[in-house]
Scaffold this active site. Sequence first.
Site, PDB file in Angstrom:
ATOM      1  N   GLU A  43      19.223  34.522  27.315  1.00  0.00           N
ATOM      2  CA  GLU A  43      19.633  36.228  26.969  1.00  0.00           C
ATOM      3  C   GLU A  43      18.567  37.285  27.376  1.00  0.00           C
ATOM      4  O   GLU A  43      17.805  36.647  26.733  1.00  0.00           O
ATOM      5  CB  GLU A  43      20.650  36.552  25.257  1.00  0.00           C
ATOM      6  CG  GLU A  43      20.233  37.991  25.821  1.00  0.00           C
ATOM      7  CD  GLU A  43      20.785  38.694  24.800  1.00  0.00           C
ATOM      8  OE1 GLU A  43      20.511  37.599  23.383  1.00  0.00           O
ATOM      9  OE2 GLU A  43      21.280  40.377  24.078  1.00  0.00           O
ATOM     10  N   LYS A 114      26.806  42.380  28.439  1.00  0.00           N
ATOM     11  CA  LYS A 114      26.923  42.556  27.415  1.00  0.00           C
ATOM     12  C   LYS A 114      27.816  43.804  26.553  1.00  0.00           C
ATOM     13  O   LYS A 114      27.385  44.950  26.600  1.00  0.00           O
ATOM     14  CB  LYS A 114      26.088  42.347  26.843  1.00  0.00           C
ATOM     15  CG  LYS A 114      26.220  42.075  24.917  1.00  0.00           C
ATOM     16  CD  LYS A 114      24.579  41.466  24.832  1.00  0.00           C
ATOM     17  CE  LYS A 114      24.423  40.826  22.827  1.00  0.00           C
ATOM     18  NZ  LYS A 114      23.178  41.036  22.859  1.00  0.00           N
ATOM     19  N   CYS A 147      25.423  36.317  23.867  1.00  0.00           N
ATOM     20  CA  CYS A 147      24.721  36.524  22.411  1.00  0.00           C
ATOM     21  C   CYS A 147      25.474  37.307  21.477  1.00  0.00           C
ATOM     22  O   CYS A 147      26.537  36.353  21.109  1.00  0.00           O
ATOM     23  CB  CYS A 147      23.811  37.250  22.367  1.00  0.00           C
ATOM     24  SG  CYS A 147      22.289  36.523  20.840  1.00  0.00           S
ATOM     25  N   VAL A 174      19.338  35.642  16.278  1.00  0.00           N
ATOM     26  CA  VAL A 174      19.019  35.177  15.352  1.00  0.00           C
ATOM     27  C   VAL A 174      19.219  35.439  13.877  1.00  0.00           C
ATOM     28  O   VAL A 174      19.067  34.978  12.891  1.00  0.00           O
ATOM     29  CB  VAL A 174      17.743  37.054  15.113  1.00  0.00           C
ATOM     30  CG1 VAL A 174      16.755  37.109  16.177  1.00  0.00           C
ATOM     31  CG2 VAL A 174      18.803  37.985  15.026  1.00  0.00           C
TER      32      VAL A 174
HETATM   33  C1  ACM Z   1      21.897  39.138  19.683  1.00  0.00           C
HETATM   34  O1  ACM Z   1      23.056  39.373  19.916  1.00  0.00           O
HETATM   35  N1  ACM Z   1      21.074  38.852  20.962  1.00  0.00           N
HETATM   36  C2  ACM Z   1      21.437  38.825  18.230  1.00  0.00           C
END
Ligand code: ACM
Length: 269
Positions: A43, A114, A147, A174
């Site tokens: 990402e 996203k 992510c 993370v």
């Molecule tokens: C994330 O979605 N970068 C944790």
Amino acid sequence: MGSQRTVGFAQFEPRIGEVMYNLAQVRRLAMQAPQADLLIFPELATSGYELIDKDEVRAVAEPARGGPTFETLHDLAIANKSSYVIGYPELDGDALFNSCMLVNPDGSSANYRKIHLFSREKELFSPGNLPPSVQKTAAGLVGMMICFDWIFPETARLLALQGAQIIAHPSNLVLQWCQRAMFARSVENRIFTITANRIGSEERVGRRLTFTGASQVTSPTGETLVQAPEAAELVGTAVIDPDDADRKWVTELNHLFEDRHPEYYTGLV
Ligand code: ACM
């Protein structure tokens, strides 16, 4: 009859704001696996993660086609006859999205924005405004998610129901759970998943984020086919038969999709 394809991830540490440096790393890493039919990058791999405000995002954002990231992947796709997926900040008109693009060796491309933004991303990006879709690639039918989309199992399910054989999952993880959770996304959908995570730390807005590496390719029956270390650069690949993801029988009497009871799922929407 199935056929073998090589798929994988490129795990590395992008530098914040340094698009040209990061694209040079993308080229270098892609050339470590020219045999890959499908290679996934993390990402926001072109920009780094912890951008401070929308002005900083705008300075490194680009359109879904025609910008330096598209041109880099387009050249690599033709040279290696590979499909590539990479996360990048997208500029469309005035809007900024946390997106990933897919570029194929025939010059076709697709874009995903996203949907489920994580934490401060909500201050920087608009949430994705397009439904997740499935695309043809050199390695079979691929759906993209980014992510934090992992914690909403609807995303992977939607892609599987549309026929995705592989989920491409650029990430900057993370939290501690995703790699294990992707085992479930794979098994509950009988699908390959490729999580391409980044490594390193960033500290720019009074918090320190350490990215968890451990990129992985997971099979429809939950095997980890290849996994990177938590803190080292790695291009990892696995040879798969994408058609394995089309077998949705869990037992002789249980079909993953036909045994669903959507009449009881209305509370989900
Ligand atoms: C994330 O979605 N970068 C944790």
